[in-house]
Design a protein around this motif. Sequence first.
Motif, PDB file in Angstrom:
ATOM      1  N   ARG A  41       0.833  -1.203   0.000  1.00 18.58           N
ATOM      2  CA  ARG A  41       0.000   0.000   0.000  1.00 18.58           C
ATOM      3  C   ARG A  41       0.871   1.257   0.000  1.00 18.58           C
ATOM      4  NH1 ARG A  41      -2.785  -1.504   3.858  1.00 18.58           N
ATOM      5  NH2 ARG A  41      -1.680  -0.481   5.564  1.00 18.58           N
ATOM      6  N   GLU A  42       1.897   1.278   0.832  1.00 16.45           N
ATOM      7  CA  GLU A  42       2.773   2.444   0.924  1.00 16.45           C
ATOM      8  C   GLU A  42       3.599   2.618  -0.346  1.00 16.45           C
ATOM      9  OE1 GLU A  42       3.000   1.693   5.729  1.00 16.45           O
ATOM     10  OE2 GLU A  42       4.776   1.324   4.478  1.00 16.45           O
ATOM     11  N   PHE A  43       4.014   1.508  -0.946  1.00 17.75           N
ATOM     12  CA  PHE A  43       4.791   1.598  -2.176  1.00 17.75           C
ATOM     13  C   PHE A  43       3.919   2.088  -3.329  1.00 17.75           C
ATOM     14  CE2 PHE A  43       7.309   0.221  -5.800  1.00 17.75           C
ATOM     15  CZ  PHE A  43       8.602   0.464  -5.363  1.00 17.75           C
ATOM     16  N   ALA A  44       2.680   1.612  -3.383  1.00 15.57           N
ATOM     17  CA  ALA A  44       1.757   2.073  -4.418  1.00 15.57           C
ATOM     18  C   ALA A  44       1.520   3.577  -4.301  1.00 15.57           C
ATOM     19  CB  ALA A  44       0.438   1.313  -4.333  1.00 15.57           C
ATOM     20  N   THR A  45       1.448   4.078  -3.076  1.00 18.71           N
ATOM     21  CA  THR A  45       1.276   5.517  -2.863  1.00 18.71           C
ATOM     22  C   THR A  45       2.477   6.287  -3.396  1.00 18.71           C
ATOM     23  OG1 THR A  45      -0.124   5.166  -0.918  1.00 18.71           O
ATOM     24  CG2 THR A  45       0.963   7.306  -1.118  1.00 18.71           C
ATOM     25  N   LEU A  46       3.682   5.811  -3.104  1.00 16.77           N
ATOM     26  CA  LEU A  46       4.893   6.440  -3.639  1.00 16.77           C
ATOM     27  C   LEU A  46       4.844   6.503  -5.159  1.00 16.77           C
ATOM     28  CD1 LEU A  46       7.965   7.369  -3.337  1.00 16.77           C
ATOM     29  CD2 LEU A  46       8.505   4.953  -3.689  1.00 16.77           C
ATOM     30  N   GLN A  47       4.402   5.413  -5.762  1.00 13.78           N
ATOM     31  CA  GLN A  47       4.402   5.295  -7.216  1.00 13.78           C
ATOM     32  C   GLN A  47       3.201   5.954  -7.882  1.00 13.78           C
ATOM     33  OE1 GLN A  47       7.907   3.882  -7.751  1.00 13.78           O
ATOM     34  NE2 GLN A  47       6.582   3.605  -9.514  1.00 13.78           N
ATOM     35  N   ALA A  52       0.274  -2.624  -6.365  1.00 15.27           N
ATOM     36  CA  ALA A  52       1.662  -2.994  -6.086  1.00 15.27           C
ATOM     37  C   ALA A  52       1.659  -4.369  -5.443  1.00 15.27           C
ATOM     38  CB  ALA A  52       2.327  -1.973  -5.174  1.00 15.27           C
ATOM     39  N   PHE A  53       2.588  -5.230  -5.879  1.00 10.48           N
ATOM     40  CA  PHE A  53       2.651  -6.603  -5.381  1.00 10.48           C
ATOM     41  C   PHE A  53       4.082  -6.930  -4.968  1.00 10.48           C
ATOM     42  CE2 PHE A  53      -0.824  -6.405  -8.425  1.00 10.48           C
ATOM     43  CZ  PHE A  53      -1.872  -6.938  -7.678  1.00 10.48           C
ATOM     44  N   ALA A  54       4.277  -7.212  -3.681  1.00 13.29           N
ATOM     45  CA  ALA A  54       5.593  -7.573  -3.169  1.00 13.29           C
ATOM     46  C   ALA A  54       5.891  -9.026  -3.503  1.00 13.29           C
ATOM     47  CB  ALA A  54       5.648  -7.353  -1.659  1.00 13.29           C
ATOM     48  N   VAL A  55       7.135  -9.274  -3.907  1.00 12.85           N
ATOM     49  CA  VAL A  55       7.555 -10.625  -4.268  1.00 12.85           C
ATOM     50  C   VAL A  55       8.928 -10.909  -3.677  1.00 12.85           C
ATOM     51  CG1 VAL A  55       6.172 -10.807  -6.368  1.00 12.85           C
ATOM     52  CG2 VAL A  55       8.430  -9.740  -6.484  1.00 12.85           C
ATOM     53  N   SER A  56       9.376 -12.144  -3.855  1.00 11.84           N
ATOM     54  CA  SER A  56      10.588 -12.610  -3.178  1.00 11.84           C
ATOM     55  C   SER A  56      11.858 -11.953  -3.683  1.00 11.84           C
ATOM     56  CB  SER A  56      10.699 -14.132  -3.307  1.00 11.84           C
ATOM     57  OG  SER A  56      10.568 -14.530  -4.664  1.00 11.84           O
ATOM     58  N   ASN A  57      11.896 -11.545  -4.941  1.00 11.19           N
ATOM     59  CA  ASN A  57      13.055 -10.840  -5.494  1.00 11.19           C
ATOM     60  C   ASN A  57      12.674 -10.261  -6.857  1.00 11.19           C
ATOM     61  OD1 ASN A  57      13.631 -13.021  -7.533  1.00 11.19           O
ATOM     62  ND2 ASN A  57      14.037 -14.165  -5.655  1.00 11.19           N
ATOM     63  N   ALA A  58      13.561  -9.482  -7.424  1.00 12.14           N
ATOM     64  CA  ALA A  58      13.248  -8.821  -8.693  1.00 12.14           C
ATOM     65  C   ALA A  58      13.245  -9.791  -9.862  1.00 12.14           C
ATOM     66  CB  ALA A  58      14.233  -7.687  -8.953  1.00 12.14           C
TER      67      ALA A  58
END
Length: 382
Positions: A41-47, A52-58
């Motif tokens: 939620r906080e990352f989506a706000t920044l963007q 926004a979906f958090a995952v294990s790595n890029a």
Amino acid sequence: MSDWRVPLSVLDYGVEEAEAAQRVIGHRWLSMGPEVLAFEREFATLQSSKHAFAVSNATAALHLAMHTVGIGPGDEVIQPAINFVASANMTLLAGATPVFADICSLDEPTIDPQHVAQLITPRTKAIVPMHYGGNLARMSELLEICKRHGLVMIEDSCHAVGASYHDGQGRTPHGTMAGSIGDIGTFSFYANKNLACGEGGMLVTDRDDLATRIQMLRSHGMTRSSWERHGRAGSYDIALPGFNYRLDELHAAIGRAQLVKLLDGNARRRQLLARYRDGLAGAERWTMVFAGQVEHSAGHLMVVVADCSETRSAGIEALRAIGVQTSMHYPSILEFSGYRERFTAHLEITRQFARRAITLPLHPNLSVEHVDEIVHTLRAVQ
């Protein structure tokens, strides 16, 4: 701890990260749960992104992005060869073919839209620009190419968290965040990134159709997560075959603490880039990449290009002698043994960049005195 007197990168960690980890331990929920949801939620706000979906790595983020948009056998994906190999690897593992485009120039090592346009065929499915060192690619031109040919754009924004796009021609709104310009953006939270969790990544998109697929593909194709089922009766469905690319609560909590520091940290990085730029102005043997774009950079990397490979080697040795760590971002993917026999593209600017570039120390805790010492040492190389 590093043995280097001036290391390449240093974590900006403190009590905030320790308290975040302790918070998770106290709650005793380790898998994807409230910290992950808050981080997203906080990352989506920044963007300024819808999803926004958090995952294990890029790498997982890139794989999910390609799978989500349907990249597969018979498809071609245009991308730069100056990048970490994950993007090319994921293209191959999706069954598609990476097609490598040259970079714009030695001081602008992002994918060249003119070369991209020449490489498009009926098999081209997507373009994957990479925002090198925190400096955005020529997104307006690339977006026009995608629109003209009906292509998907997946942004490799692993270097560019917190950076915004500024196009002097006004073809893309000023202030659009890196990663939120194309169809899907991918980010890395690896240990040396501006937002560092050790491991972890994020996907962002404004497209609801892609968001629905990403959400399920991230966790086995499940329609409901473990946290959503926690404390409630009920089951779940498997709507499609998926992966296990979830982020855990510890990394998410640390990511939230890092997110609070991100923009101030990026601002400090830009100050140091400006110091490097001013110190190297007029240097005969060294060219700083993106020297004219410091004000808009995420400041992930500080890179200089030597006038020849011999000068590069001499610069590395001179810095090593005074305890300054250096690196190289990146060797050309086309020079790796697993690629050079399969792909024969001749990318002359890419080849020169890979032989002449040096990555110098850059992090929020770096002192201006160390910057000045590094610049003095490079300028003294004969």
